[in-house]
Design a protein around this motif. Structure first.
Motif, short mmCIF file in Angstrom:
data_model
loop_
_atom_site.label_atom_id
_atom_site.label_comp_id
_atom_site.label_asym_id
_atom_site.label_seq_id
_atom_site.Cartn_x
_atom_site.Cartn_y
_atom_site.Cartn_z
N GLU A 228 0.81 -1.21 0.00
CA GLU A 228 0.00 0.00 0.00
C GLU A 228 0.85 1.26 0.00
OE1 GLU A 228 -4.14 -1.43 2.08
OE2 GLU A 228 -2.54 -0.73 3.42
N GLU A 229 2.01 1.22 0.66
CA GLU A 229 2.85 2.42 0.70
C GLU A 229 3.29 2.85 -0.70
OE1 GLU A 229 3.23 0.37 4.64
OE2 GLU A 229 3.79 -0.29 2.61
N GLU A 230 3.70 1.90 -1.52
CA GLU A 230 4.14 2.27 -2.87
C GLU A 230 2.99 2.86 -3.67
OE1 GLU A 230 6.50 0.51 -6.80
OE2 GLU A 230 6.20 -0.77 -5.02
N LEU A 231 1.82 2.26 -3.56
CA LEU A 231 0.63 2.78 -4.23
C LEU A 231 0.37 4.23 -3.81
CD1 LEU A 231 -2.15 2.49 -5.76
CD2 LEU A 231 -3.07 1.69 -3.56
N ILE A 232 0.38 4.47 -2.50
CA ILE A 232 0.04 5.80 -1.98
C ILE A 232 1.11 6.82 -2.35
CG2 ILE A 232 -0.29 7.12 0.16
CD1 ILE A 232 -1.58 4.55 1.34
N VAL A 233 2.37 6.45 -2.21
CA VAL A 233 3.46 7.39 -2.53
C VAL A 233 3.43 7.76 -4.01
CG1 VAL A 233 5.95 7.70 -2.66
CG2 VAL A 233 4.93 6.70 -0.61
N ARG A 234 3.28 6.78 -4.88
CA ARG A 234 3.26 7.07 -6.31
C ARG A 234 2.08 7.96 -6.68
NH1 ARG A 234 6.94 4.49 -9.36
NH2 ARG A 234 7.97 2.63 -8.51
N ALA A 235 0.92 7.68 -6.11
CA ALA A 235 -0.25 8.51 -6.38
C ALA A 235 -0.04 9.92 -5.85
CB ALA A 235 -1.49 7.88 -5.76
N PHE A 236 0.54 10.01 -4.65
CA PHE A 236 0.77 11.33 -4.06
C PHE A 236 1.74 12.15 -4.91
CE2 PHE A 236 3.64 14.01 -1.60
CZ PHE A 236 2.74 14.94 -1.09
N LEU A 237 2.81 11.54 -5.37
CA LEU A 237 3.80 12.27 -6.15
C LEU A 237 3.19 12.83 -7.44
CD1 LEU A 237 6.96 10.01 -5.69
CD2 LEU A 237 6.50 12.25 -4.64
N GLU A 238 2.29 12.09 -8.05
CA GLU A 238 1.59 12.59 -9.24
C GLU A 238 0.64 13.73 -8.85
OE1 GLU A 238 -1.43 10.97 -12.72
OE2 GLU A 238 -0.03 9.56 -11.75
N PHE A 239 -0.07 13.54 -7.74
CA PHE A 239 -0.99 14.57 -7.24
C PHE A 239 -0.22 15.82 -6.83
CE2 PHE A 239 -3.00 16.34 -3.35
CZ PHE A 239 -4.20 16.79 -3.89
N HIS A 240 0.92 15.63 -6.19
CA HIS A 240 1.74 16.73 -5.67
C HIS A 240 2.28 17.61 -6.79
CE1 HIS A 240 4.65 18.85 -3.14
NE2 HIS A 240 5.61 18.51 -3.99
N SER A 241 2.44 17.06 -7.97
CA SER A 241 2.97 17.85 -9.09
C SER A 241 2.02 18.97 -9.48
CB SER A 241 3.23 16.93 -10.30
OG SER A 241 2.02 16.39 -10.78
N ASP A 242 0.74 18.83 -9.14
CA ASP A 242 -0.27 19.85 -9.45
C ASP A 242 -0.69 20.67 -8.23
OD1 ASP A 242 -0.41 19.07 -12.12
OD2 ASP A 242 -1.88 17.52 -11.67
N LYS A 243 -0.39 20.19 -7.04
CA LYS A 243 -0.90 20.85 -5.84
C LYS A 243 0.14 20.75 -4.73
CE LYS A 243 -5.18 21.20 -3.16
NZ LYS A 243 -5.82 22.32 -3.86
#
Length: 388
Positions: A228-243
């Motif tokens: 789950e950590e890899e899923l969450i981190v990867r999703a966050f990094l994509e989200f973080h690029s916009d916000k």
């Protein structure tokens, strides 16, 4: 003490299983996670029988179930209560209540370990045949509290109905979480079943520390498991690029802190360990200490509640992040927490895919998470205990 033929048969099977499992138990002794619980449960190391007699004996599996006992102990008085548990975190939590606490031994030791108590109250799905049979034979009133049978496990349980009928014959009262649970228990030939609700609704939710909230949007990956950590981190990094945002990762099990830290470092350079730096200056923070999850919820805007992105955990408690006003995202497999999720509105359910989780994170701007402040009425349980 009358012993049924089936109990003798079951005991022999349990003894055979114990002997066969000894090599595995000895191997698990090398794991830090089990260094206390396995010696205590399977070899009775520093795990003598309770000194006390005629107390109200609660048995709960792990941290969440033990934590739910706090309001009951406050009402009944800690001097009247003893606790057994299975996990190390549950054991430590029970000790913090100031209550005499033990690890529950494996079933072959139960007949020689159990002493006469006023009542045995077993939480949720901790169904141990030898525990029920021995306690009942010694004149202990046996009841189940917060009992549940999940949709996932019910078909298998129904195929073993004959076994559950034997086990429930030793149980005097069953307080279940919902009307669906009542129906399922009765289909397993349980008697004296009553709907009480989920006792976790009576918990007082508190935080250990007060942290200053970062000015950025804060996301917490809470009670995460492997994968789950890899899923969450990867999703966050994509989200973080916009916000502009920060992510706290709080693994469920402390023995995985180093493993998760190595994963985080492999995915980003902007990460830090909470135990070493509480300035929150990096984009990702690994919370590598115990007991601070509620404190992190209190400064978070979005909580991604773990344990539900894989099909073998069953989800984790959503009431705590909702209490602190977090917008909640979880996975599809929260079957152990169905009753609690009824009290939380606007929860987003995401598939185990990065792009799906990114979509859920972006949708949080449109949603509010609100906690339905419904308290369980425990007077039925207290009345039963006092009358028996």
């Amino acid at each position: 003490m009358k012993v049924r033929a089936f109990s003798l048969f079951y005991y022999v099977l349990a003894l055979m299983l114990y002997i066969i499992s000894l090599p595995l138990l000895l191997f698990l002794l090398t794991k830090p996670k089990y260094k206390e619980s396995i010696p205590a449960r399977f070899f009775l190391w520093k795990n003598r029988a309770f000194n006390a007699r005629n107390k109200i004996w609660f048995h709960a599996c792990s941290l969440g179930e033990v934590s739910a006992l706090k309001p009951l102990i406050d009402e009944l008085g800690k001097d009247n209560v003893i606790i057994t548990t299975i996990t190390h975190t549950g054991y430590k939590k029970a000790l913090s209540f100031g209550v005499e606490t033990r690890y529950l031994p494996f079933e072959i030791f139960i007949p020689f370990w159990v002493k006469k108590q006023r009542a045995l109250v077993v939480l949720e799905a901790e169904l141990w045949y030898m525990l029920f049979a021995t306690a009942s034979a010694k004149g202990v009133d046996v009841s189940l509290l917060n009992a549940r049978v999940t949709e996932r496990s019910f078909p298998k349980s129904l195929r073993l109905r004959w076994f559950y009928a034997q086990m429930f014959s030793y149980v005097n009262k069953i307080f279940v979480q919902s009307s669906v649970d009542k129906e399922r228990f009765e289909m397993l030939d349980a008697l004296h079943v009553e709907v009480l609700g989920n006792i976790k609704l009576s918990q007082q939710i508190t935080k250990k520390s007060d942290f200053e909230k970062p000015c950025e949007l804060v996301v917490v990956g809470a009670s995460t498991h492997r994968g789950e950590e890899e899923l969450i981190v990867r999703a966050f990094l994509e989200f973080h690029s916009d916000k502009s945002s920060k992510l706290f990762i709080v693994p469920r099990h402390p023995e995985r802190f180093n493993e998760v830290w190595e994963l985080m470092k492999s995915l980003t350079n902007s990460c830090s360990r909470f135990s070493e730096d509480k300035s929150f200056s990096t984009n990702l923070i690994l919370v590598d200490v115990m007991g601070e999850l509620n404190s992190i919820y209190a400064i978070s805007d979005i909580a991604i509640v773990g344990g539900a992105f894989q099909d073998n955990i069953g989800g984790h408690n959503p009431l705590e992040p909702a209490h602190y006003g977090c917008k909640i995202i979880t996975g599809e497999h929260f079957y152990h927490q169905l009753e609690l999720f009824k009290y939380v509105q606007n929860v987003q359910i995401s598939k185990d895919e990065v792009h799906e989780l990114v979509i859920a994170l972006k949708r949080c701007d449109e949603l509010d998470s609100s906690f339905v402040d419904e308290k369980i009425e425990l007077n039925k349980f207290y009345k039963y205990i006092k009358e028996n």
